[in-house]
Design an enzyme around this catalytic site. Structure first.
Site, PDB file in Angstrom:
ATOM      1  N   GLY A   1       0.919   1.973  -7.418  1.00  0.00           N
ATOM      2  CA  GLY A   1       0.099   2.082  -8.628  1.00  0.00           C
ATOM      3  C   GLY A   1       0.317   3.392  -9.346  1.00  0.00           C
TER       4      GLY A   1
ATOM      5  CG  HIS B   1      -1.856  -1.053  -8.179  1.00  0.00           C
ATOM      6  ND1 HIS B   1      -1.183  -1.139  -6.997  1.00  0.00           N
ATOM      7  CD2 HIS B   1      -1.061  -1.633  -9.105  1.00  0.00           C
ATOM      8  CE1 HIS B   1      -0.031  -1.760  -7.206  1.00  0.00           C
ATOM      9  NE2 HIS B   1       0.060  -2.070  -8.473  1.00  0.00           N
TER      10      HIS B   1
ATOM     11  CG  ASP C   1      -0.612  14.707   0.296  1.00  0.00           C
ATOM     12  OD1 ASP C   1       0.193  13.796  -0.006  1.00  0.00           O
ATOM     13  OD2 ASP C   1      -1.850  14.560   0.272  1.00  0.00           O
TER      14      ASP C   1
ATOM     15  CG  ASP D   1      -1.790  -1.225   1.311  1.00  0.00           C
ATOM     16  OD1 ASP D   1      -2.268  -1.685   0.269  1.00  0.00           O
ATOM     17  OD2 ASP D   1      -1.944  -1.744   2.426  1.00  0.00           O
ATOM     18  CD  GLU D   2       4.778  -0.405  -0.182  1.00  0.00           C
ATOM     19  OE1 GLU D   2       4.017  -0.703  -1.134  1.00  0.00           O
ATOM     20  OE2 GLU D   2       5.405  -1.253   0.472  1.00  0.00           O
ATOM     21  N   GLY D   3       1.550   3.083  -2.520  1.00  0.00           N
ATOM     22  CA  GLY D   3       1.201   3.994  -3.619  1.00  0.00           C
ATOM     23  C   GLY D   3       1.952   3.638  -4.894  1.00  0.00           C
TER      24      GLY D   3
HETATM   25  P1  IMP Z   1      -2.286 -12.677   1.723  1.00  0.00           P
HETATM   26  O1  IMP Z   1      -1.347 -12.126   0.719  1.00  0.00           O
HETATM   27  O2  IMP Z   1      -3.736 -12.435   1.369  1.00  0.00           O
HETATM   28  O3  IMP Z   1      -2.013 -14.109   2.039  1.00  0.00           O
HETATM   29  O4  IMP Z   1      -2.066 -11.881   3.105  1.00  0.00           O
HETATM   30  C1  IMP Z   1      -0.876 -12.020   3.863  1.00  0.00           C
HETATM   31  C2  IMP Z   1      -0.531 -10.696   4.547  1.00  0.00           C
HETATM   32  O5  IMP Z   1      -0.122  -9.759   3.572  1.00  0.00           O
HETATM   33  C3  IMP Z   1      -1.697 -10.041   5.271  1.00  0.00           C
HETATM   34  O6  IMP Z   1      -1.205  -9.346   6.396  1.00  0.00           O
HETATM   35  C4  IMP Z   1      -2.243  -9.051   4.258  1.00  0.00           C
HETATM   36  O7  IMP Z   1      -2.928  -7.987   4.865  1.00  0.00           O
HETATM   37  C5  IMP Z   1      -0.947  -8.596   3.629  1.00  0.00           C
HETATM   38  N1  IMP Z   1      -1.085  -8.127   2.260  1.00  0.00           N
HETATM   39  C6  IMP Z   1      -1.150  -8.866   1.139  1.00  0.00           C
HETATM   40  N2  IMP Z   1      -1.202  -8.078   0.061  1.00  0.00           N
HETATM   41  C7  IMP Z   1      -1.137  -6.816   0.487  1.00  0.00           C
HETATM   42  C8  IMP Z   1      -1.122  -5.544  -0.160  1.00  0.00           C
HETATM   43  O8  IMP Z   1      -1.153  -5.419  -1.391  1.00  0.00           O
HETATM   44  N3  IMP Z   1      -1.084  -4.466   0.667  1.00  0.00           N
HETATM   45  C9  IMP Z   1      -1.006  -4.572   2.008  1.00  0.00           C
HETATM   46  N4  IMP Z   1      -1.004  -5.716   2.661  1.00  0.00           N
HETATM   47  C10 IMP Z   1      -1.075  -6.851   1.897  1.00  0.00           C
END
Ligand code: IMP
Length: 456
Positions: free
Chosen positions: A35, A59, A364, A31-33
């Site tokens: 996309g 994204h 921001d 979720d760092e941005g």
């Molecule tokens: P999974 O990938 O659904 O098996 O989740 C494993 C861990 O990775 C969990 O803590 C999810 O919240 C986290 N996670 C998986 N994909 C993302 C993502 O794109 N952003 C943030 N957390 C993610």
């Protein structure tokens, strides 16, 4: 509809150059941005390629005021004429891909550039069932762990772990190409269901779900295979063909370095190799082809799901950042855990990825604080660490050592160059750049393409 591409400051320089291949990876817990950064950098490349993860990623890209939420399709799809490739290292939920294609087509986006590896593994409905049931059971049977968290991982329940586990188990696993051949598909599903049915009922599945019915599942898979057939091909050959013609490729890392199955905070990680080295296994393009690796990080830290997060703020400051940054998951809608920027962790990620530059996002959001903090060391059992400790049990004991910097009150959303940032915001960027030892080449101050400062 034609998609318009407003120019971000400095972006025209970037698109004019044709670099070799580049990668965009997350330096935190996802979720760092990424996309938005991928979307900007796509202009200078001929193809955008996903190499890891699945529909767990999310994204959001804003183009000409329209918001596009993508989970599996690379954001390069928003540029007409570019190839958007889903590599073999991705686990593909084909029904989700169809939904995304239909959603994009509904907004007038041409999706003919989409190509999916014939060797990518398929996330089947029973993988999602297994993911959810496992999580529920783990939570019930082991509600507290050595790390002080709940027993489950807090997955997105998109079937990611079970699909990667089946890939390694081999027998009965289904790859995209199998969706196009009835006999092989039925044989694989039959093998898989011989294991899945007792497993799922042991995990608590009670009803006779059509997701574990061989006939129904075979027909469902063949139907989605027919729909996606024109897109399924050998993407390794496709990409090497492009490289042979002097074309440039942008690799889009999903999730984040600290969620990497090998280098992240195991077991609180995802099932794939999220870092730049995952490109080789996830696409067949060797590391020597990638000359630029941009690590994306927020100006603070977030995390979704369980696992240690030393700089977490479980207070009003955290709530304020969460609300200002709209920190709710794109994939699951869950509120994200929020904390000060953890520089110890991001420095480790820069190292692991060989990042050549950093893209700093959401700067921001930090406006309005008298002071801002950054975690620059950890204290674990009385000892100070200036390097990251990926072991989850050790890291859960870490107390953040914070460096405090003066805050700023000005709105940054219209600032177009780094030297026009308010003094204290600029000092914050300078500080983290010095700490990380790599240049901050992109600073993002809002979701729009034009809200970006680029120096690369
Ligand atoms: P999974 O990938 O659904 O098996 O989740 C494993 C861990 O990775 C969990 O803590 C999810 O919240 C986290 N996670 C998986 N994909 C993302 C993502 O794109 N952003 C943030 N957390 C993610």
């Amino acid at each position: 509809m034609t998609t318009q591409h407003p120019t971000a400051s400095g972006f025209s320089d970037l698109s004019a150059r044709k670099p070799a291949c580049s990668a965009v990876v997350g330096l935190q817990w996802g979720d760092e941005g990424k996309g938005k950064i991928v979307d900007l950098m796509a202009a200078a490349h001929d193809a955008v390629v996903r190499y890891n993860g699945g529909a767990n990623a999310g994204h959001s890209v804003v183009v000409a005021g329209s918001r596009y939420s993508l989970h599996l399709i690379p954001s390069g799809i928003l540029y007409p004429g570019k190839a958007a490739v889903i590599g073999n290292g991705v686990v593909v939920d084909p029904w989700k891909v169809v939904d995304e294609i239909d959603g994009l087509a509904g907004k007038g986006v041409d999706t003919r550039g989409l190509v999916i590896s014939d060797r990518a593994h398929v996330v089947l409905p029973y993988h999602k069932l297994e993911d959810g049931l496992r999580e529920d059971l783990l939570n019930r049977s082991n509600p507290a762990t050595a790390e002080g968290g709940s027993g489950n991982i807090g997955t997105t329940r998109r079937g990611i772990g079970p699909a990667y586990a089946d890939k390694c188990q081999r027998a009965g696993a289904v790859r995209m190409r199998d969706l196009l051949r009835r006999d092989a598909l039925r044989e694989r599903l039959s093998l898989s269901l011989a294991v899945k049915k007792p497993l799922l009922s042991g995990l608590g599945l009670t009803d006779g779900s059509s997701d574990v019915d061989l006939d129904a599942l075979t027909e469902k898979c063949l139907a989605v295979g027919q729909r996606l057939a024109p897109m399924i091909q050998d993407t390794t050959q496709l990409l090497h063909g492009m490289l042979g013609q002097g074309k440039s490729i942008l690799f889009e890392g999903a999730n984040g370095t600290l969620l990497d199955v090998d280098h992240g905070t195991y077991p609180y990680v995802t099932g794939s190799s999220c870092i730049a080295s995952g490109i080789g296994t996830g696409t067949g393009v060797p590391a020597t082809r990638v000359s630029r690796v941009i690590g994306v990080m927020k100006a603070y830290t977030t995390r979704v799901g369980s696992g240690p997060m030393p700089s977490e703020l479980k207070n009003e400051t955290g709530n304020r950042i969460r609300e200002r940054g709209r920190e709710y998951g794109t994939t699951t809608g869950r509120p994200r855990r929020v904390g000060w920027l953890d520089l110890v962790a991001t420095k480790y990620s820069v190292m692991i990825n060989g990042a050549t530059g950093v893209a700093l996002t959401m700067l921001d959001v930090l406006a309005g604080f008298d002071q801002v903090n950054a975690c620059t060391a950890y204290e674990i059992d009385g000892k100070t660490y200036d390097y990251f400790v990926p072991d989850a049990i050790e890291l859960s004991k870490a107390k953040p050592v914070l460096t405090t910097l003066p805050g700023w009150s000005q709105d940054l959303s219209t600032v177009t160059s780094r030297d026009r940032l308010p003094d204290n915001a600029r000092k914050y960027v300078d500080f983290l750049e010095k700490y990380l030892g790599v240049p901050v080449q992109i600073v993002s101050v809002g979701p729009g393409r034009e809200q970006t400062m680029i120096a690369m």
